[in-house]
Design a protein around this motif. Sequence first.
Motif, mmCIF file in Angstrom:
data_model
loop_
_atom_site.group_PDB
_atom_site.id
_atom_site.type_symbol
_atom_site.label_atom_id
_atom_site.label_comp_id
_atom_site.label_asym_id
_atom_site.label_seq_id
_atom_site.Cartn_x
_atom_site.Cartn_y
_atom_site.Cartn_z
ATOM 1 N N ARG A 142 0.814 -1.223 0.000
ATOM 2 C CA ARG A 142 0.000 0.000 0.000
ATOM 3 C C ARG A 142 0.843 1.267 0.000
ATOM 4 N N ARG B 294 3.466 1.750 -1.658
ATOM 5 C CA ARG B 294 4.246 1.837 -2.904
ATOM 6 C C ARG B 294 3.334 1.858 -4.131
ATOM 7 N N MET B 295 2.144 2.404 -3.961
ATOM 8 C CA MET B 295 1.184 2.418 -5.047
ATOM 9 C C MET B 295 1.627 3.319 -6.205
ATOM 10 N N VAL B 296 2.302 4.437 -5.875
ATOM 11 C CA VAL B 296 2.776 5.342 -6.932
ATOM 12 C C VAL B 296 3.832 4.638 -7.787
ATOM 13 N N SER C 157 8.777 8.111 -5.180
ATOM 14 C CA SER C 157 8.397 7.654 -6.523
ATOM 15 C C SER C 157 7.907 8.801 -7.394
ATOM 16 N N ASN D 281 5.846 6.112 -1.875
ATOM 17 C CA ASN D 281 5.014 6.958 -2.736
ATOM 18 C C ASN D 281 5.640 8.316 -3.026
#
Length: 557
Positions: free
Chosen positions: A59, A61-63, A262, A259
């Motif tokens: 969650r 590391r969604m980007v 990233s 996120n």
Amino acid sequence: MKPKLRVGIFIDSYLVPDWEYTIIENIRNSHYAEICLIVVNAVDRRSFRYKLKRLWRNRGRMVFAMYKRLDDYFYKPYCNPDAFKKRDIRPLLLNSTFIEVLPVQTRYCDYFDDISIKEIENYSIDVFLRMGFRIMKGRVLNSARYGIWSYQHSDSMVARGRPAGYWEVFRNIPVTGSVLQILAEGLDDGLTLYRSYASTYKVSPRISRNHYFLKSSYFVSKKLKELYDIGGDAFFAKVNEENVTPHFFSGKLSKPPGNLISIFYAARQFYRAVRYLYLISFTREQWFLKFSFSDNRISTSLRKFSSIIPPSDRFWADPHLQYHDGTYYIFIEEFIYRKGLGQISVIEMNKDGLYKNPVPVLTRPYHLSFPFVFRHDEVFYMIPESHHNRTIELYRSTSFPFEWEFVMNLMENVYAIDTTLLFHQNKWWMFTTIIEDINFKAWDELFIFHSEALFSRVWWPHNANPVVSDVSRARQAGRTFRYNGVIYRPSQNCSGRYGFGLKLNRIDVLDESAYRESEVSSIEPNWDNKIRGIHSFAYDKNLTVVDSLRRIKKLPG
């Protein structure tokens, strides 16, 4: 007839990426190994629970996941063949046995129970390849005679962890390493079987990963063939010798970026892509020549070199030098942009540095470059690069330097780049870069062949081929030469981009069974902000010539 090696494979799915499919296909078509057993991971990765757990774990590391999808979407069309295209391996393995194993899982590792281990051991596997499961621990590591071989798609001396091939792009590391190793109980404690370095393509991780994953697909077949040819004792004596030197790692273990970071990396990659698009749209690369005289030595101060600039409709590259009857002859690749083909031309220069315009001396309906010119028995010969014709061609001068006649093909049906010869210890030694798959051009590996005679079609491969597997020093940058009693091999440093720099390597050992060289000097294009690269070196009789790269505006039309 010697029995084939018995190979087993650990997989997560019958659908594997193309680079792994290539490994399996090469083994199936070989004379030295056969695939006897496929061990399939029985963990249900399609279940809702498994997917939900994975989504929750990632969650933060969604980007990054979104960036990966966008990078794949925009750059996948430039990846041909596609290393990650899924292919079904079952049609390849109709005669192999498939068994399913449900591993005992801890947070990061997979263990096999005693019943599964015993079933696997019944197949007497020589080598297992890990193409699935997670970190493997316990007795399964001893389930094959010669161990479980596994890839690490990063340079373990530079970056460890995940995701493979991304951090090298994000951190602007010019080369990306890949390692084939034997798994051990301790992470990174296994023996290294093969280590290689490919160029990092900083515009796109997708392109960079595609290139070096495809390249690594040939490691297994090379090492299996070597194991088959020389036997286990000799094979592991060599492997142990190559693993004597300790390699320290002092960096952090990499994890997928969060996120916020990233967003920064995605923005920088967007800038790189826009800048690259501008450069290829409105400018082009042009190679030109630089030269300098010094008394009885190689000129080493590049900022003092004089330039020979070609017209804006062409470039001049790959200088090779011969001094004859008081005149210097600089043989070059002359590439006219609108024709799209290189030809071999020669520039005459006197001792005062005064030179004439290039004169074409060798043209073919296919591309020619890298005109390696040498003298043997008072006759001049040339081996131009002709890999587009899949040949290594030998020419003889009938009226030096302007007239040349074809003698023979030294090799055929081979994509060989930048070939040179060295006469050493009563043998002819051929140094060349071989492209093993024309679908993805790689100049990462140096091959050596030898022959008792120059006019021969039989050139024996060196026992250690490829003797160098490193994009930063493999490809030839000129003729191998003797200087003050030492043999040197100039090589190209293509890390980060083709033609970035030069390296000078001292040849320490050259015989039929061993090859060793040591880097003694490295040249990078730092003396002038307008210079983007330097990739060829020539020296003869006080004159040193190199080529350099710059960007110029494209001509209208």
